[in-house]
Structure formats: structure tokens, C-alpha cells
Scaffold this active site. Sequence first.
Site, PDB file in Angstrom:
ATOM      1  N   CYS A 244       0.801  -1.313  -0.060  1.00  0.00           N
ATOM      2  CA  CYS A 244       0.025   0.166   0.055  1.00  0.00           C
ATOM      3  C   CYS A 244       0.908   1.362  -0.146  1.00  0.00           C
ATOM      4  O   CYS A 244       1.902   1.363   0.556  1.00  0.00           O
ATOM      5  CB  CYS A 244      -1.000   0.170   1.060  1.00  0.00           C
ATOM      6  SG  CYS A 244      -2.120  -1.345   1.270  1.00  0.00           S
TER       7      CYS A 244
ATOM      8  N   CYS B 249      -3.261  -0.113  -3.473  1.00  0.00           N
ATOM      9  CA  CYS B 249      -3.916   0.252  -2.174  1.00  0.00           C
ATOM     10  C   CYS B 249      -3.169   1.405  -1.609  1.00  0.00           C
ATOM     11  O   CYS B 249      -2.195   1.757  -1.688  1.00  0.00           O
ATOM     12  CB  CYS B 249      -4.375  -0.905  -1.230  1.00  0.00           C
ATOM     13  SG  CYS B 249      -2.795  -1.807  -0.831  1.00  0.00           S
TER      14      CYS B 249
END
Length: 296
Positions: free
Chosen positions: A113, A194
Site C-alpha cells: 500500500c 491500495c
Amino acid sequence: MSWYRASRPVTKHLCPGSMLTLVLMVLASSAVDAGQQKNQAKKYKGPGTTLNLRNIIVGRCYHYMSLYPGNGDKNCSGIWQELIDAVQRKDPCKITQEDYKNLALVAAQTIPCDKTLLWSRTNDLVHRYTKATADFITLEDTFLGFLFNGLMWCGNTLRPGMNYKSCPAWNECEHNSISSFWKMASAAFARGSCGVVNVMLNGSADGDIARIESILRTVEIPNMDPIKISEVKVWVIDDIQGEDRNSCNSKSLLDLKYYIEGHKLKYSCVDNYRPVQALQCADHPDHAACNRCSYQ
Ligand code: APR
């Protein structure tokens, strides 16, 4: 019945030796036809498959494992086999993203992420930047992108293996072996991203900041998951010696903002993101924008 009657008289006067000669002549002429067809494989507008493609891909695969041992073992010859299976004996203008499904599976990777860095019209700068910092990853830094970046390949309908003479250029036909591959890889990268996703754009480029038909707009933004992605943060970077044609408040950026928000993604924008400008300043230390007190 009438065909049988008509053909009989022609052959009944031929002796067995002449029959054999006739059959051999027919066979020989069809062999010549087939040979000509093979030699007349379609000529495409792009260069042919990169020479030594197998060695390059397998070599890059082992190189990637040595650079990033944490990503686990890869089946390097299996990856080559999946590429061959995706394109060989197929029309290079009829290769879909689906044809690369197994290749995508064997090369799959988890994207951490907040690390994704997308780009449009900043190919050189963005990759100089990710080489200089471990903070971000472009598609070309992922395993799949690293393996195939800058390479060309296509099969051909008539023979197994690759076509080393010519391959379709990017826009020559819609579903060609190269554009379908990069669309598949870009979609997978965007889907796997993400947290904060960053996007480096070129504020000095002519025309639209990101082309309407760009991969960023047509593939990556639509494939981002608004549940997993907290924000899409656009960096508008001017060439240090170039014009300031676009900035966060330009119409082109506002269009992009609405497009991103239309996909239920949160948008933010920053002009001349300072760490990238610092990299530009390594080449132009005396430029006014590189004065420690003046750069934004
Ligand atoms: N003709 C030729 N090449 C093209 C074309 C085209 N019409 N469209 C895309 N490409 C290929 C080329 O290899 C080119 O260098 O994509 C590259 C980048 O094109 P840009 O317009 O600069 O950007 P974009 O189309 O948005 O693609 C970049 O896709 O590769 C992924 O994750 C990466 O975010 C990045 C985006």
C-alpha cells in the site's frame, strides 16, 4: 452422377505412368503454393520480436530474484512458456488480455500500500525517480513490468514460435500482442494497488496532460478499487527548463479530477512535488528553481 460420367472419359485413355506423373505434378504445385504462403507471412508496421527474447526474459527473471529475494522464487522458464503459449500460432492482431491470463497468474505479486506510482508522458523522469528512491514502485519496477519493459514480441499464424521479421505497431490493430499485454499488466497493477496512489504527470507537455486514450485514463483509473484506495494524488511536474503549460488549476487537470472522482476515487494535486524537483536539480543545480529558498 453426371460429374462421374464427365470425368471418366478423360482418365480412361491415360496409361498408369501418365497418371502417376499427373498426381506428382499436382502434389508438387500445391507444395509450391504452401511454401509461397509461408514466405508471404503478413508484414506489420512495427519491428519484429526482439532477438534473443527467451534469454533476455529468463535472464531478467533471475536478475529480479537476485535484486528482490523477498519476493520469493519464480519459475523463469515457466514464464517464458506462458508467453509462448499466449501468442504462438495466433494472429498477432487477435491477441486479447485474456490470452495473457496464465502469464499474469505465474507472475502475480503483492503491491504494498501507498507505493504505487502511475505516470503519463513522464516515462524518463518517473523511472529516474524510482531508481533514486525506494519509496515508490511503477509498473515497470514490478516483476511483470521489469521482465517485459522495452521488448517486442508476436507469434504468427502459420508457424510455431515468434515472428522475428515484424510485429504490429501499438495502434496498428486494436488487439495486438504488445498493447494487449501492457493493458493486462496495467489493469492488474491498478487492481492490486491500495492506500494512496500517486500519479506523475508532465506540466510542460503540449495538449492534454493525460491523453484521452492513455492507459492511465482508459485502463488504470477504471481498474482502481475505491474501497482499497484512499486517494489518488497527482503530481504535476514541469520540465525544469521547460514551459509551465499545466498546473493543478489548469482545465486539463480539472477534467482529470472529475474523471477520477467519477470513479468514486478521492483526488488531490500538487505542483512540482519537491522530491522530484530535487532530482531535476541534480542536473541543473544553478537553475533558479533549484535555489533552496525558491523551489516550492
Ligand atoms: N502509441 C505508441 N505507444 C503507446 C501508445 C500509443 N498510442 N499508447 C501507449 N503507448 C505506450 C508506449 O510504450 C508509451 O511509451 O505507453 C507508453 C506511455 O504512453 P503515455 O501516453 O506516456 O502514458 P499512458 O498511455 O498513460 O501509459 C502509462 O501505463 O504503463 C502504464 O503504469 C504505467 O501509469 C503508466 C501508464
